[in-house]
Design an enzyme around this catalytic site. Structure first.
Site, PDB file in Angstrom:
ATOM      1  N   GLY A 103       0.847  -1.206   0.000  1.00  0.00           N
ATOM      2  CA  GLY A 103       0.000   0.000   0.000  1.00  0.00           C
ATOM      3  C   GLY A 103       0.874   1.244   0.000  1.00  0.00           C
ATOM      4  O   GLY A 103       0.506   2.283   0.560  1.00  0.00           O
ATOM      5  N   GLY A 127      -0.151   5.020  -1.137  1.00  0.00           N
ATOM      6  CA  GLY A 127      -1.215   5.732  -0.426  1.00  0.00           C
ATOM      7  C   GLY A 127      -0.704   6.903   0.401  1.00  0.00           C
ATOM      8  O   GLY A 127       0.484   7.249   0.361  1.00  0.00           O
ATOM      9  N   GLN A 128      -1.615   7.520   1.148  1.00  0.00           N
ATOM     10  CA  GLN A 128      -1.277   8.741   1.903  1.00  0.00           C
ATOM     11  C   GLN A 128      -0.111   8.507   2.872  1.00  0.00           C
ATOM     12  O   GLN A 128       0.821   9.298   2.927  1.00  0.00           O
ATOM     13  CB  GLN A 128      -2.505   9.246   2.684  1.00  0.00           C
ATOM     14  CG  GLN A 128      -2.271  10.628   3.293  1.00  0.00           C
ATOM     15  CD  GLN A 128      -3.292  11.016   4.356  1.00  0.00           C
ATOM     16  OE1 GLN A 128      -4.119  10.213   4.786  1.00  0.00           O
ATOM     17  NE2 GLN A 128      -3.221  12.255   4.803  1.00  0.00           N
ATOM     18  N   ASP A 158       2.142  -1.909  -4.366  1.00  0.00           N
ATOM     19  CA  ASP A 158       0.761  -1.409  -4.325  1.00  0.00           C
ATOM     20  C   ASP A 158      -0.012  -2.048  -5.459  1.00  0.00           C
ATOM     21  O   ASP A 158       0.584  -2.574  -6.408  1.00  0.00           O
ATOM     22  CB  ASP A 158       0.733   0.130  -4.466  1.00  0.00           C
ATOM     23  CG  ASP A 158      -0.527   0.746  -3.872  1.00  0.00           C
ATOM     24  OD1 ASP A 158      -1.618   0.501  -4.421  1.00  0.00           O
ATOM     25  OD2 ASP A 158      -0.422   1.462  -2.863  1.00  0.00           O
ATOM     26  N   ARG A 175      -2.156  -0.128  -7.134  1.00  0.00           N
ATOM     27  CA  ARG A 175      -2.151   0.911  -8.168  1.00  0.00           C
ATOM     28  C   ARG A 175      -0.717   1.243  -8.548  1.00  0.00           C
ATOM     29  O   ARG A 175       0.232   0.759  -7.932  1.00  0.00           O
ATOM     30  CB  ARG A 175      -2.926   2.147  -7.734  1.00  0.00           C
ATOM     31  CG  ARG A 175      -2.491   2.801  -6.455  1.00  0.00           C
ATOM     32  CD  ARG A 175      -3.242   4.126  -6.260  1.00  0.00           C
ATOM     33  NE  ARG A 175      -3.466   4.400  -4.851  1.00  0.00           N
ATOM     34  CZ  ARG A 175      -3.618   5.628  -4.364  1.00  0.00           C
ATOM     35  NH1 ARG A 175      -3.575   6.661  -5.135  1.00  0.00           N
ATOM     36  NH2 ARG A 175      -3.830   5.804  -3.067  1.00  0.00           N
ATOM     37  N   ASP A 195      -1.001  -7.432  -5.248  1.00  0.00           N
ATOM     38  CA  ASP A 195      -2.338  -7.426  -4.636  1.00  0.00           C
ATOM     39  C   ASP A 195      -2.253  -8.238  -3.349  1.00  0.00           C
ATOM     40  O   ASP A 195      -1.989  -9.445  -3.391  1.00  0.00           O
ATOM     41  CB  ASP A 195      -3.342  -8.054  -5.616  1.00  0.00           C
ATOM     42  CG  ASP A 195      -4.748  -8.060  -5.057  1.00  0.00           C
ATOM     43  OD1 ASP A 195      -4.934  -7.705  -3.872  1.00  0.00           O
ATOM     44  OD2 ASP A 195      -5.668  -8.425  -5.806  1.00  0.00           O
ATOM     45  N   TYR A 242     -15.478  -0.247   8.942  1.00  0.00           N
ATOM     46  CA  TYR A 242     -14.036   0.010   9.069  1.00  0.00           C
ATOM     47  C   TYR A 242     -13.591  -0.225  10.521  1.00  0.00           C
ATOM     48  O   TYR A 242     -12.596  -0.921  10.771  1.00  0.00           O
ATOM     49  CB  TYR A 242     -13.780   1.456   8.644  1.00  0.00           C
ATOM     50  CG  TYR A 242     -12.366   1.947   8.768  1.00  0.00           C
ATOM     51  CD1 TYR A 242     -11.355   1.457   7.964  1.00  0.00           C
ATOM     52  CD2 TYR A 242     -12.051   2.971   9.678  1.00  0.00           C
ATOM     53  CE1 TYR A 242     -10.060   1.953   8.068  1.00  0.00           C
ATOM     54  CE2 TYR A 242     -10.771   3.477   9.775  1.00  0.00           C
ATOM     55  CZ  TYR A 242      -9.770   2.965   8.974  1.00  0.00           C
ATOM     56  OH  TYR A 242      -8.492   3.456   9.070  1.00  0.00           O
ATOM     57  N   LYS A 248     -11.036  -3.038  11.996  1.00  0.00           N
ATOM     58  CA  LYS A 248      -9.805  -2.686  12.732  1.00  0.00           C
ATOM     59  C   LYS A 248      -9.785  -3.365  14.104  1.00  0.00           C
ATOM     60  O   LYS A 248      -8.750  -3.842  14.568  1.00  0.00           O
ATOM     61  CB  LYS A 248      -9.703  -1.156  12.892  1.00  0.00           C
ATOM     62  CG  LYS A 248      -9.376  -0.420  11.602  1.00  0.00           C
ATOM     63  CD  LYS A 248      -7.981  -0.773  11.078  1.00  0.00           C
ATOM     64  CE  LYS A 248      -7.597   0.032   9.868  1.00  0.00           C
ATOM     65  NZ  LYS A 248      -6.366  -0.442   9.217  1.00  0.00           N
TER      66      LYS A 248
HETATM   67  P1  NAD Z   1      -4.711   5.085   1.378  1.00  0.00           P
HETATM   68  O1  NAD Z   1      -6.079   4.698   0.914  1.00  0.00           O
HETATM   69  O2  NAD Z   1      -4.200   6.442   1.053  1.00  0.00           O
HETATM   70  O3  NAD Z   1      -3.645   4.025   0.857  1.00  0.00           O
HETATM   71  C1  NAD Z   1      -3.888   2.653   0.832  1.00  0.00           C
HETATM   72  C2  NAD Z   1      -3.126   2.062  -0.344  1.00  0.00           C
HETATM   73  O4  NAD Z   1      -3.402   0.665  -0.396  1.00  0.00           O
HETATM   74  C3  NAD Z   1      -3.562   2.655  -1.701  1.00  0.00           C
HETATM   75  O5  NAD Z   1      -2.439   3.147  -2.412  1.00  0.00           O
HETATM   76  C4  NAD Z   1      -4.205   1.483  -2.418  1.00  0.00           C
HETATM   77  O6  NAD Z   1      -3.968   1.476  -3.826  1.00  0.00           O
HETATM   78  C5  NAD Z   1      -3.523   0.299  -1.753  1.00  0.00           C
HETATM   79  N1  NAD Z   1      -4.313  -0.922  -1.874  1.00  0.00           N
HETATM   80  C6  NAD Z   1      -5.655  -1.060  -1.831  1.00  0.00           C
HETATM   81  N2  NAD Z   1      -6.004  -2.334  -2.018  1.00  0.00           N
HETATM   82  C7  NAD Z   1      -4.857  -3.033  -2.188  1.00  0.00           C
HETATM   83  C8  NAD Z   1      -4.558  -4.393  -2.433  1.00  0.00           C
HETATM   84  N3  NAD Z   1      -5.533  -5.305  -2.548  1.00  0.00           N
HETATM   85  N4  NAD Z   1      -3.265  -4.766  -2.536  1.00  0.00           N
HETATM   86  C9  NAD Z   1      -2.272  -3.855  -2.436  1.00  0.00           C
HETATM   87  N5  NAD Z   1      -2.484  -2.544  -2.218  1.00  0.00           N
HETATM   88  C10 NAD Z   1      -3.770  -2.138  -2.101  1.00  0.00           C
HETATM   89  O7  NAD Z   1      -4.689   4.832   2.954  1.00  0.00           O
HETATM   90  P2  NAD Z   1      -3.725   5.493   4.056  1.00  0.00           P
HETATM   91  O8  NAD Z   1      -4.403   6.712   4.548  1.00  0.00           O
HETATM   92  O9  NAD Z   1      -2.343   5.568   3.567  1.00  0.00           O
HETATM   93  O10 NAD Z   1      -3.856   4.415   5.225  1.00  0.00           O
HETATM   94  C11 NAD Z   1      -2.913   3.383   5.415  1.00  0.00           C
HETATM   95  C12 NAD Z   1      -3.322   2.588   6.652  1.00  0.00           C
HETATM   96  O11 NAD Z   1      -3.418   3.470   7.789  1.00  0.00           O
HETATM   97  C13 NAD Z   1      -4.690   1.903   6.550  1.00  0.00           C
HETATM   98  O12 NAD Z   1      -4.653   0.677   7.245  1.00  0.00           O
HETATM   99  C14 NAD Z   1      -5.610   2.849   7.278  1.00  0.00           C
HETATM  100  O13 NAD Z   1      -6.732   2.181   7.785  1.00  0.00           O
HETATM  101  C15 NAD Z   1      -4.702   3.359   8.387  1.00  0.00           C
HETATM  102  N6  NAD Z   1      -5.152   4.645   8.925  1.00  0.00           N
HETATM  103  C16 NAD Z   1      -5.078   5.786   8.181  1.00  0.00           C
HETATM  104  C17 NAD Z   1      -5.505   6.993   8.720  1.00  0.00           C
HETATM  105  C18 NAD Z   1      -5.446   8.286   7.929  1.00  0.00           C
HETATM  106  O14 NAD Z   1      -5.901   9.342   8.420  1.00  0.00           O
HETATM  107  N7  NAD Z   1      -4.859   8.293   6.742  1.00  0.00           N
HETATM  108  C19 NAD Z   1      -6.029   7.048  10.034  1.00  0.00           C
HETATM  109  C20 NAD Z   1      -6.124   5.860  10.747  1.00  0.00           C
HETATM  110  C21 NAD Z   1      -5.650   4.667  10.210  1.00  0.00           C
END
Ligand code: NAD
Length: 315
Positions: A10, A13-14, A36, A38, A54, A144, A148
């Site tokens: 992943g 992602g953010q 990732d 994507r 994946d 969600y 978790k």
């Molecule tokens: P995000 O959605 O920005 O990134 C997630 C990434 O996972 C994406 O790039 C997506 O393409 C990838 N992904 C999705 N399905 C996939 C798969 N089947 N195989 C491989 N990759 C896949 O999310 P984020 O904000 O970076 O969050 C990362 C983690 O942190 C998550 O577990 C989220 O629950 C947790 N989290 C985030 C926040 C927040 O504010 N950003 C807060 C609490 C917890």
């Protein structure tokens, strides 16, 4: 000493983008494999290895772990709170099966350490609203949050039963300027900075008085790396640690922005995400993390606002 080989799942992602870059600084570019579903995020291009992967395809994941000689896995792939409410089955499936695939492979391949984030979304309407403690009533009402909470207990189970050294933080809403947020209830606190600079106005999907726990991304990255580097003996929580930095409302973040952009105007049009926000605590007690492995945040709302606006202006 083990030569670490880290897999970030992943990574586009953010959190993934910034965590991958931070890990590459510590462990060396070629020792941190970004992956990732994507395409590779532009900020990662040319900084180290990338594989398309994946997490739901366990066989493919297993092959990559062996082929890349992986010693640590950071699992960030998930469906977040707001998107999860639109597609509950998909959220449950990805958030649970993805974690179980990683935990199983970690057990089989004797992976040295695993990181998996939980969220403040584990808490529900019956949890204390103020300074929500580490151990309390936990009755989540979003898919969600349910995923978790179940995930936290799977992590604890794999640690107790199979000695997989899996560690976790309950992140609050995360605010960053490098990569876009991925469909969470706290995304407004990122969008607002972009809109303030570009449009001088923002329509917020939460009410003005909605207080939520938040954290600036540099603090989240610091917390993650410090937790992962702490000696195992210091980790007393094997479900997931409460972690916190600040709490604010849309009205307060708007006021902080107005210090720099006086003409900025905010309006409020609450949508389905208001119900999710109302189910969560307004602030978090993270004293266990502070005591166990010395967690201390650096950014409050004022400092973060200054840094966000400066960096977005220079983008
Ligand atoms: P995000 O959605 O920005 O990134 C997630 C990434 O996972 C994406 O790039 C997506 O393409 C990838 N992904 C999705 N399905 C996939 C798969 N089947 N195989 C491989 N990759 C896949 O999310 P984020 O904000 O970076 O969050 C990362 C983690 O942190 C998550 O577990 C989220 O629950 C947790 N989290 C985030 C926040 C927040 O504010 N950003 C807060 C609490 C917890």
């Amino acid at each position: 000493m083990i030569r670490e080989r880290i897999l970030v799942i992943g990574a586009s992602g953010q959190i993934g983008v910034e965590l991958t870059l931070a890990l590459r600084k510590i462990y060396g570019n070629n020792n941190v494999v970004a992956s990732d579903l994507r395409e590779e995020n532009d900020l990662l291009k040319g900084t180290g290895p990338y594989v398309s992967l994946d997490v739901m395809n366990k066989e493919m994941l297993h092959v990559q772990v062996i082929r890349q000689n992986i010693t640590q896995i950071y699992l960030l792939a998930a469906i977040l709170s707001a998107t999860g409410e639109k597609n509950p089955n998909l959220a449950w499936h990805l958030n649970m099966q993805g974690l179980l695939n990683v935990l199983d492979i970690a057990r089989e391949e004797k992976i040295y350490k695993v990181y998996w984030p939980s969220s403040i979304a584990v808490f529900g309407p019956t949890s204390p609203k103020q300074n929500c403690p580490q151990q309390t009533i936990i009755e989540p009402t979003t898919v969600y949050g349910i995923s978790k909470y179940a995930g936290e207990f799977w992590c604890n189970y794999y640690f107790q039963r199979f000695h997989v050294d899996v560690r976790s933080l309950r992140y609050p809403g995360l605010i960053s300027y490098k990569s876009a947020p991925g469909g969470g209830t706290t995304d407004y606190a990122v969008e607002i900075y972009h809109e303030a600079l570009e449009e001088k106005k923002y329509e917020c999907f939460l009410r003005e008085d909605t207080y939520l726990p938040m954290m600036y991304m540099p603090d989240a990255i610091k917390a993650t790396i410090e937790l992962m580097e702490a000696p195992a003996a210091q980790i007393s929580v094997r479900t997931s640690y409460n972690i916190s930095a600040m709490s604010f409302s849309p009205k307060e973040i708007a006021a902080a922005i107005k210090n720099y952009i006086p003409e900025f105007d905010i309006s409020y049009e609450p949508d389905y995400r208001q119900t999710i926000a109302d189910s969560w605590p307004q602030s978090i007690d993270d004293s266990v993390a502070r005591k166990d492995w010395g967690w201390a945040h650096e950014y409050d709302l004022q400092r973060m606002t200054k840094d966000m606006l400066e960096n977005l202006r220079n983008k």
